[in-house]
Enzyme design. Structure first.
Site, mmCIF file in Angstrom:
data_model
loop_
_atom_site.group_PDB
_atom_site.id
_atom_site.type_symbol
_atom_site.label_atom_id
_atom_site.label_comp_id
_atom_site.label_asym_id
_atom_site.label_seq_id
_atom_site.Cartn_x
_atom_site.Cartn_y
_atom_site.Cartn_z
ATOM 1 N N GLU A 35 45.460 51.201 41.045
ATOM 2 C CA GLU A 35 44.900 52.547 41.233
ATOM 3 C C GLU A 35 45.998 53.617 41.228
ATOM 4 O O GLU A 35 45.736 54.772 40.946
ATOM 5 C CB GLU A 35 44.105 52.606 42.538
ATOM 6 C CG GLU A 35 43.050 53.696 42.537
ATOM 7 C CD GLU A 35 42.065 53.580 43.704
ATOM 8 O OE1 GLU A 35 42.497 53.571 44.875
ATOM 9 O OE2 GLU A 35 40.857 53.508 43.427
ATOM 10 N N HIS A 39 47.518 25.025 40.070
ATOM 11 C CA HIS A 39 46.510 24.139 39.465
ATOM 12 C C HIS A 39 45.412 24.935 38.792
ATOM 13 O O HIS A 39 44.320 24.407 38.557
ATOM 14 C CB HIS A 39 45.953 23.203 40.552
ATOM 15 C CG HIS A 39 47.003 22.358 41.199
ATOM 16 N ND1 HIS A 39 47.371 21.115 40.748
ATOM 17 C CD2 HIS A 39 47.827 22.627 42.244
ATOM 18 C CE1 HIS A 39 48.353 20.627 41.497
ATOM 19 N NE2 HIS A 39 48.641 21.528 42.424
ATOM 20 N N LYS A 75 31.007 56.624 39.823
ATOM 21 C CA LYS A 75 30.329 57.028 41.062
ATOM 22 C C LYS A 75 29.178 57.973 40.739
ATOM 23 O O LYS A 75 28.078 57.861 41.276
ATOM 24 C CB LYS A 75 31.316 57.720 42.007
ATOM 25 C CG LYS A 75 32.376 56.809 42.595
ATOM 26 C CD LYS A 75 33.281 57.602 43.531
ATOM 27 C CE LYS A 75 34.391 56.758 44.102
ATOM 28 N NZ LYS A 75 35.278 57.538 44.995
#
Ligand code: F6P
Length: 427
Positions: free
Chosen positions: A269, A290, A401
């Site tokens: 950000e 793994h 938003k």
């Protein structure tokens, strides 16, 4: 805090940075340092975050939460920097009774609220703006759960928010304990303030050592060769400029798993702007040897791996065994094993000429996590100066938003665009 950048040098790794290039970059670091110190001195927006070790008052926080202190559980309702700091700090302190609602997944929210003993839980609602949809939705649902359980939520709620907005009004209307989000500190840089510290204070932790650790890292010199945070920020930037577009954060401690999530927001950000920015990838050692190591060692040479490991660990003996193939494990300690895996993985990347950096802290405790968070914040601010981006804003998140608001409420330009999606559906 030690930062070892040896395995990111050009004579070890490709991409890598030469010592001569680092020396040239250090001249830029000095200029960036002057800018950073000016911003700190003038408490400028964003740079003020680097003053938190001095401006955050642990006693004032502890006193403010006193009416609700000692709770068996704390439920943090927030999102992004308003939740990740507390989650990171609580996990580092080994406190599994600080839970977060930082998503609007109805199944998760229902399960958390049904499992928590609400009469032993304090609700900490955290939002700088006080208007974040996910946080307000979770608060409304959590408050209803308290009422349903016949628990007076006003006795068990503490608010952390700005000077104005819906949450501040709520706190005023119900006379709730309320703490201010410090001015000039973006959410992803607010862990070392009331935002990250209040839940721990409610749980009765001594929060002063966290700030002590941050203070240990706060004396910034003008050189990457003297300031660990600058060394990390400069090398990550230089490696990105040479092709390492991905930064895989690989802490070798379960108690630093949430730190990886916190780092991902900080790095993405802050630096993801103007077509720039290194992608943070979340990983965890030894587990992701793994799962992701194959990609880091033999996939595209575009990844810097950041190892984080505590020098001191809890010891746990591995019992002897009569199974021949496993005999080498018996009689050692699990702490020895994870340290060996860390060193083996670090060396395996170097053997494949893949760049990595080693970040070492003494141990994962209050002081250690405070120093680690602050060091990474310093690294991020320096990297932002080197990239030449607006480190402390996040304008790209606003479109989504607005679209959400338009889809849920009154439609708008963004929500109308949602309906125009290009479709090619395969069923
Ligand atoms: O604290 P607030 O205002 O609820 O914001 C929560 C998060 O949302 C963001 O503003 C991004 O939308 C983050 O930067 C921030 O940490």
């Amino acid at each position: 805090m030690k930062i070892d950048i040896g395995n990111a040098l050009a004579d070890v790794a490709s991409p890598g940075v030469s010592r001569a290039a680092l020396d040239r970059l250090d001249d830029r670091v000095e200029a960036c340092h002057d800018r950073i110190e000016r911003g700190r001195r003038d408490d400028e927006f964003g740079y003020a975050a680097l003053n938190l070790p001095e401006t955050t008052d642990p006693e004032a926080i502890t006193e403010a939460v006193d009416p609700v202190a000692g709770a068996e559980y704390v439920l943090v309702v927030g999102i992004g920097g308003s939740a990740l700091g507390a989650a990171t700090l609580a996990e580092a302190l080994g406190d599994s009774r600080v839970l977060t609602l930082d998503n609007v997944d109805p199944r998760e929210v229902s399960e958390v609220l049904s499992l928590l003993p609400l009469d032993e839980t304090v609700l900490n609602v955290v939002s700088r703006s006080g208007t974040t949809a996910e946080t307000l939705a979770n608060f409304l649902v959590a408050r209803a759960a308290f009422e349903e359980a016949d628990v007076d939520w006003t006795d068990r709620t503490v608010v952390t928010t700005g000077d104005s907005g819906p949450l501040r009004d709520l706190a005023d209307d119900h006379d709730l304990p309320a703490l201010r989000v410090p001015d000039g500190v973006p959410g992803r840089f607010s862990a070392l303030s009331s935002v990250g510290l209040v839940p721990l204070a409610v749980r009765g932790h001594d929060i002063a050592p966290i700030l002590d650790g941050a203070r240990d890292a706060a004396d910034l010199s003008g050189s990457l060769y003297e300031t660990p945070g600058y060394a990390y920020g400069a090398v990550a930037y230089a490696l990105d400029a040479r092709g390492a577009a991905v930064n895989a954060m690989l802490p070798y401690a379960e108690s630093l798993d949430s730190f990886g999530e916190w780092f991902a927001q900080l790095w993405a950000e802050s630096l993801g702007k103007d077509g720039l920015g290194q992608l943070p990838a979340r990983a965890l050692g030894a587990t992701d040897q793994h799962s992701q190591l194959q990609r880091y060692r033999a996939g595209p040479a575009n990844t810097l791996v950041t190892f984080v490991r505590p020098r001191e660990r809890t010891s746990l003996p591995i019992p002897e065994t009569d199974v021949d193939d496993l005999a080498y494990l018996g009689g050692t300690g699990m702490d020895d094993l994870i340290d060996a895996e860390f060193e083996a993985t670090e060396a395996s990347l170097a053997a494949a000429n893949r760049p990595s950096v080693r970040v070492e802290l003494d141990r994962v405790d209050g002081r250690g996590i405070g120093e680690l968070l602050y060091t990474m914040e310093v690294a991020c601010v320096l990297a932002g100066e080197l990239y030449g981006v607006e480190t402390f804003t996040q304008p790209a998140v606003e479109w989504g938003k607005n679209a959400t608001r338009g889809l849920i409420g009154e439609s708008n330009e963004e929500s109308a665009a949602v309906a125009e999606k290009t479709r090619l559906v395969v069923e």
